[in-house]
Design a protein around this motif. Structure first.
Motif, PDB file in Angstrom:
ATOM      1  N   LEU A  36       0.822  -1.210   0.000  1.00 15.89           N
ATOM      2  CA  LEU A  36       0.000   0.000   0.000  1.00 15.89           C
ATOM      3  C   LEU A  36       0.859   1.264   0.000  1.00 15.89           C
ATOM      4  O   LEU A  36       0.424   2.305  -0.490  1.00 15.89           O
ATOM      5  N   GLU A  37       2.068   1.186   0.535  1.00 14.20           N
ATOM      6  CA  GLU A  37       2.935   2.360   0.577  1.00 14.20           C
ATOM      7  C   GLU A  37       3.872   2.452  -0.615  1.00 14.20           C
ATOM      8  O   GLU A  37       4.629   3.409  -0.735  1.00 14.20           O
ATOM      9  N   ASP A  38       3.826   1.468  -1.519  1.00 14.24           N
ATOM     10  CA  ASP A  38       4.721   1.461  -2.678  1.00 14.24           C
ATOM     11  C   ASP A  38       4.146   2.357  -3.780  1.00 14.24           C
ATOM     12  O   ASP A  38       3.121   2.027  -4.377  1.00 14.24           O
ATOM     13  N   PRO A  39       4.790   3.488  -4.085  1.00 17.13           N
ATOM     14  CA  PRO A  39       4.242   4.377  -5.116  1.00 17.13           C
ATOM     15  C   PRO A  39       4.290   3.771  -6.514  1.00 17.13           C
ATOM     16  O   PRO A  39       3.610   4.256  -7.414  1.00 17.13           O
ATOM     17  N   ALA A  40       5.083   2.716  -6.696  1.00 14.47           N
ATOM     18  CA  ALA A  40       5.191   2.099  -8.019  1.00 14.47           C
ATOM     19  C   ALA A  40       4.076   1.080  -8.270  1.00 14.47           C
ATOM     20  O   ALA A  40       3.983   0.545  -9.374  1.00 14.47           O
ATOM     21  N   ARG A  41       3.266   0.792  -7.248  1.00 12.65           N
ATOM     22  CA  ARG A  41       2.141  -0.142  -7.431  1.00 12.65           C
ATOM     23  C   ARG A  41       0.851   0.663  -7.552  1.00 12.65           C
ATOM     24  O   ARG A  41       0.329   1.164  -6.560  1.00 12.65           O
ATOM     25  N   PRO A  42       0.323   0.805  -8.768  1.00  9.45           N
ATOM     26  CA  PRO A  42      -0.875   1.645  -8.967  1.00  9.45           C
ATOM     27  C   PRO A  42      -2.081   1.107  -8.206  1.00  9.45           C
ATOM     28  O   PRO A  42      -2.301  -0.100  -8.144  1.00  9.45           O
ATOM     29  N   LYS A  43      -2.848   2.043  -7.641  1.00 10.19           N
ATOM     30  CA  LYS A  43      -4.023   1.679  -6.863  1.00 10.19           C
ATOM     31  C   LYS A  43      -5.224   2.507  -7.305  1.00 10.19           C
ATOM     32  O   LYS A  43      -5.065   3.613  -7.808  1.00 10.19           O
ATOM     33  N   VAL A  44      -6.403   1.945  -7.085  1.00 12.13           N
ATOM     34  CA  VAL A  44      -7.643   2.641  -7.398  1.00 12.13           C
ATOM     35  C   VAL A  44      -8.584   2.490  -6.211  1.00 12.13           C
ATOM     36  O   VAL A  44      -8.642   1.426  -5.588  1.00 12.13           O
ATOM     37  N   GLY A  45      -9.279   3.559  -5.887  1.00 12.84           N
ATOM     38  CA  GLY A  45     -10.276   3.516  -4.824  1.00 12.84           C
ATOM     39  C   GLY A  45     -11.519   4.268  -5.246  1.00 12.84           C
ATOM     40  O   GLY A  45     -11.536   4.936  -6.281  1.00 12.84           O
ATOM     41  N   GLN A  46     -12.572   4.137  -4.464  1.00 14.49           N
ATOM     42  CA  GLN A  46     -13.781   4.937  -4.633  1.00 14.49           C
ATOM     43  C   GLN A  46     -13.850   5.835  -3.413  1.00 14.49           C
ATOM     44  O   GLN A  46     -14.051   5.364  -2.304  1.00 14.49           O
ATOM     45  N   HIS A  47     -13.614   7.157  -3.619  1.00 13.03           N
ATOM     46  CA  HIS A  47     -13.451   8.083  -2.503  1.00 13.03           C
ATOM     47  C   HIS A  47     -12.327   7.563  -1.595  1.00 13.03           C
ATOM     48  O   HIS A  47     -12.470   7.360  -0.391  1.00 13.03           O
ATOM     49  N   ALA A  48     -11.156   7.383  -2.211  1.00 11.51           N
ATOM     50  CA  ALA A  48     -10.035   6.732  -1.528  1.00 11.51           C
ATOM     51  C   ALA A  48      -9.489   7.547  -0.366  1.00 11.51           C
ATOM     52  O   ALA A  48      -8.812   7.002   0.501  1.00 11.51           O
ATOM     53  N   LYS A  49      -9.766   8.843  -0.330  1.00  9.01           N
ATOM     54  CA  LYS A  49      -9.254   9.679   0.760  1.00  9.01           C
ATOM     55  C   LYS A  49      -9.715   9.142   2.109  1.00  9.01           C
ATOM     56  O   LYS A  49      -8.942   9.157   3.081  1.00  9.01           O
ATOM     57  N   TYR A  50     -10.947   8.697   2.185  1.00  2.39           N
ATOM     58  CA  TYR A  50     -11.464   8.144   3.431  1.00  2.39           C
ATOM     59  C   TYR A  50     -10.628   6.937   3.861  1.00  2.39           C
ATOM     60  O   TYR A  50     -10.200   6.829   5.008  1.00  2.39           O
TER      61      TYR A  50
END
Length: 919
Positions: free
Chosen positions: A401-415
């Motif tokens: 989760l902390e690896d910037p090289a691993r792309p991630k997607v969320g729905q309202h991910a800020k929460y």
């Protein structure tokens, strides 16, 4: 000139599969991708090309696999649901009359490249129907790409706009960026911007290689490490254009369709509208009127929703692919999948919607549409099965989760980022957020919560929270939901997030300006806002309590005055009693009515009669103080977070159509500043000992944006000369020297300057200035005669809005205006006012967002300053006292540099021990 259309069948099959929900026919056979491909074919047939071919990948290895055994080695196996649709797809394509090309040993791109250049050499215009970026290397005059899913084309100029390089540089560009999906090595952490920058500076890949020693920093080290493999990367991404084919371009003619075969296929797969057309004897060579598609989908959004069968309830079918992870073996298998995934969808389940108070209950993950898992961590109902230790699970997920090289997607991910921050996880690599994809695509098309987006863009009804946790007083915490039910709900969140991305991303990809807003403003802003929310703002609770007592005392005094004005006692909080006193006893005119036809006592109604009797003004003052007390002086003290000792607001990116950020729980953007009592509330927003509050505010930003967008010489000159723009405007309007302008004339000019941006009429201006309508009309006429560019801009903006249905900000954000063609004149006029104002308000929103991103980047790693709040055109910081001078100038420079306008962006900065002192 003859034309050839080459259809990248493999690309569209995959994209249709991921964009559409998993539809099936009556026999349970998957059909979603078939619908998508036939939509694309419909568009192609409607254009009536002279020559056409449907090109698809053949099975088996290609020459690239022989060149590099790891090529596409990381790709997950084709989903069974997709594999099952390949042969039916080819059967339908063939029955429609399309020539089908599948060549062993090469990819579809190579066949397309060979035919495109052959046609080009024979003077035939080529249109390549694809969504594959690699094919951009073929673009040149006479060869164009078209994405029929988004109805966008790409020529030379569009390639430059999208990638920042020319078509001739695309091969070198792709060599540098690499491709994690195809396992093309590239340069580690070299993104599109870096690749474009290097190619702009050094001309080509060979130039970059030759100058690798000049590139500094960590990225320079990565470049030098990649030098041995860059020639291989170039070979892998280069499309082969000399494939030996058994056909020539001139042989690629559309054949007569096989009606009987189509009838059998359409019947089997439930294409009812197409079958009906077939049986009614519709035209035999096009599907222009079959309407196979789904309204609002990424694929052919203009078609009728009635054509597709309604998607069947999917939860039971998808549940089989949702895994409840409760053993170490299962968890380790998912860790392997996460390590190999090109994109990770993640979502958290918690005990509260308040991100700063909530505890994590579980986490869901998905790396492939239709497949997801739920890892319960803290379900504590009686008899709950054993769950994996929370600390161990989160520790194992932390590096991913902390690896910037691993792309991630969320729905309202800020929460979710805020939730995970409580457990020492600073999420990085958030590349996509489906809430923001939808928001940027069309802010007013729908609400941007998951349930609404799934319904609109996937045609899918999600499992609702109330269905698993109950409603109202009987609603239980998610930690009390049984694991099987929780898995069905939570895993669906991650799955649908991934599916939504596949549906929404192609839309943004086809609109470079919107994609830029999304990638350069909205996505980078997410961690900035998350950091502000986590930091919170320090509140002086004692000061608030003192103010609350003072407000209560003043409210009591106003109550006594109101009773005296009315002639007797009454309940000031009772609209019914107030209505009787104002309109029956005092005989004041009822200027406004309620929906039921009763005289209104709302704020607008009281303002309208406040000059006719003392009571309406006393009631307005009383209500204003009551709101301050209930909303701020009492509530803020109650919601101080016991863990941090601070108040934490929640900033919403996807709530305001113009792009503005809003604030809630508590709303820190609505603290009144026009009254002394309102301003005093800011005294309770304090800095810690040895720290200061710094407030940085853009000066007249929307008026400056008006000057820039209109290009009006007089208004631009007024700002460039740096004087009092309202005084300068008054001098222009009244034909005076600036020093001769009176206070009332300046006030009139200020009202015009700001009022015009909000579509104020002569009537509204007259009311604000206290003059008659004729005088106000005269003021406006003089204004436009002195500032003709402003008038021209407003008229042109209205015309563009009527023509396009939307207006844009300086940075390309769109605001769609549905009521521009409304029959109701008031609705239409309101939409036209919004059309004029939105470019300014939206551009101001974009500018302050860009400023926040720039300032946050500068603050990263520093411990002497923190960004706390965003309030309209103002940013509020907490700065260590000994760093104020350095931080102030750095903030000013970055805020002033957030946009390049014809006029300077001025930033006013104040410093104090509390927010009020900083103004």
């Amino acid at each position: 000139m003859p034309n050839l259309t080459l259809i990248d069948g493999s690309s569209y099959l995959y994209r249709a599969f991921h964009a559409l929900p998993p539809l099936s026919n009556a026999n349970g056979e998957p059909t979603g991708a078939l619908f998508g491909v036939v939509n694309m074919l419909r568009t192609t047939l409607k254009a009536r090309p002279d020559y056409v071919a449907f090109v698809s990948d053949a099975s088996g290895p290609t020459f690239r696999n022989a060149m590099y055994d790891k090529y596409k080695a990381n790709r997950p196996p084709m989903p069974d649901e997709l594999r099952a649709q390949i042969e039916p797809m080819l059967a339908i394509v063939g029955a429609l009359g399309f020539p089908i090309l599948r060549v062993n040993g090469v990819e579809a791109d190579d066949v397309i490249g060979t035919l495109a250049l052959e046609a080009h050499e024979h003077g035939i215009d080529v249109l390549i129907s694809t969504g594959d970026k690699d094919l951009a290397q073929l673009v040149r005059p006479g060869i164009t790409l078209i994405n029929t899913m988004t109805n966008t084309t790409m020529d030379d100029a569009a390639v430059v706009e999208k990638f920042g390089v020319t078509p001739a540089q695309i091969i070198d560009f792709l060599s540098l960026t690499g491709d994690t999906v195809d396992n093309v090595p590239g340069v580690t952490k070299c993104g599109p911007k870096t690749a474009a920058k290097w190619l702009a500076e050094y001309g080509s890949l060979d130039g970059v290689i030759a100058n690798a020693g000049k590139v500094g920093g960590k990225i320079g080290e990565y470049l030098r490490e990649a030098l041995p493999t860059l020639p291989l990367s170039r070979q892998l991404v280069t499309i082969k254009t000399d494939v030996s084919l058994d056909v020539t371009v001139q042989q690629l003619m559309l054949r007569e369709r096989d009606v009987e075969a189509l009838r059998e296929l359409f019947t089997r797969y439930g294409f009812k509208a197409a079958l009906k057309e077939l049986d009614e004897g519709a035209a035999g060579t096009t599907l222009a009127e079959t309407g196979i598609g789904r309204q609002g989908q990424a694929i052919a959004p203009q078609t009728s929703a009635a054509v597709l069968p309604e998607p069947k309830p999917q939860a039971p079918a998808l549940a089989a692919a949702y895994e409840l992870v409760t053993t170490q073996v299962q968890f380790e298998q998912w860790l392997v999948r996460l390590h190999d995934a090109p994109l990770i969808a993640f979502d958290t389940e918690t005990t509260s919607l308040d991100a700063m108070q909530a505890h994590i209950v579980g986490i869901s993950l998905s790396v492939q549409p239709g497949q997801a898992c739920y890892i319960p961590l803290a379900h504590d109902y009686p008899g709950a099965p054993t769950q994996l230790p929370r600390e161990e699970v989160l520790a194992a997920l932390k590096p991913i989760l902390e690896d910037p090289a691993r792309p991630k997607v969320g729905q309202h991910a800020k929460y979710d980022m805020n939730i995970l921050s409580h457990y020492g996880i600073a999420v990085q690599g958030l590349q996509q957020d489906t809430m923001l994809e939808s928001y940027v695509w069309n802010a007013t098309a729908t609400r941007h919560d998951m349930d609404s987006l799934a319904k609109k863009y996937l045609g899918y009804d999600t499992v609702k929270y109330e269905e698993v946790a109950g409603k109202g007083a009987k609603q239980i915490s998610f930690s009390q939901v049984d694991l099987e039910t929780a898995c069905r709900y939570a895993a669906e969140d991650a799955d649908i997030t991934l599916r939504l991305h596949h549906a929404l991303w192609p839309l943004l990809e086809g609109q470079p300006a919107l994609r830029k807003v999304y990638e350069e403003i909205e996505i980078p802003l997410v961690p900035v806002l998350a950091g502000m929310e986590q930091r919170g703002v320090l509140i002086d609770v004692g000061e608030l309590r003192k103010q609350s007592q003072q407000l209560g005392k003043r409210m009591h005094e106003l109550q006594q005055e109101a009773w005296q004005a009315a002639g007797h006692e009454f309940n000031l909080d009772s609209p019914k009693q107030l209505q009787a006193i104002l309109f029956d006893e005092l005989g004041l005119p009822a200027k406004l009515k309620t929906p039921t036809g009763q005289p209104s006592t709302n704020e607008e109604a009281l303002e309208a009669i406040a000059d006719q009797h003392a009571l309406p003004r006393l009631i307005l003052d009383y209500r204003g103080l009551a709101k301050l007390r209930s909303t701020y002086t009492e509530k803020l003290a109650e919601i101080v977070n016991p863990r941090t000792g601070r108040v934490h607001t929640s900033y919403h990116q996807g709530a305001v159509a113009t792009g503005r950020i809003s604030s809630a729980d508590p709303n820190l953007q609505n603290i009144p500043v026009r009254t002394e009592e309102g301003r005093r509330i800011r005294q309770a927003f304090i800095a810690p000992e040895e720290w200061r509050v710094l407030a940085a505010d853009y000066s007249q930003i929307e008026l400056r944006i008006m000057a820039h967008l209109s290009g009006d010489e007089g208004l631009v000159r007024a700002f460039q000369e740096g004087g009092d723009v309202h005084r300068a405007t008054a001098a222009e309007v009244f034909g005076l020297e600036p020093e001769a302008v009176s206070a009332n004339q300046r006030r009139a000019a200020k009202a015009i300057n700001f009022g015009l941006m909000y579509g104020m009429s002569a009537f509204g201006l007259a009311r604000q200035l206290g003059v008659d309508r004729g005088e106000a009309s005269d003021y406006m006429a003089r204004y436009f005669s002195r500032y003709p560019g402003v008038h021209a801009f407003m008229e042109a903006t209205r015309e563009r809005a009527h023509r396009d249905g939307y207006v844009q900000t300086l940075f390309g954000r769109r605001l769609y205006l549905d009521n521009l063609s409304a029959r109701n004149q008031a609705l239409r006029a309101g939409a036209e006012r919004a059309a004029v104002n939105a470019p300014m308000q939206g551009t101001a929103a974009d500018i302050i967002k860009r400023a926040m991103i720039a300032v946050a980047a500068w603050l990263k790693g520093r411990d002497d300053a923190h960004m706390l709040m965003q309030v309209h055109d103002e940013l509020v910081f907490e700065v260590r006292a000994d760093a104020v001078d350095t931080v102030r100038e750095a903030i000013r420079a970055r805020m002033a540099g957030a946009a390049e306008l014809r006029v300077p962006l001025i930033v006013d900065i104040g410093v104090g021990k509390n927010w009020d002192e900083a103004h």
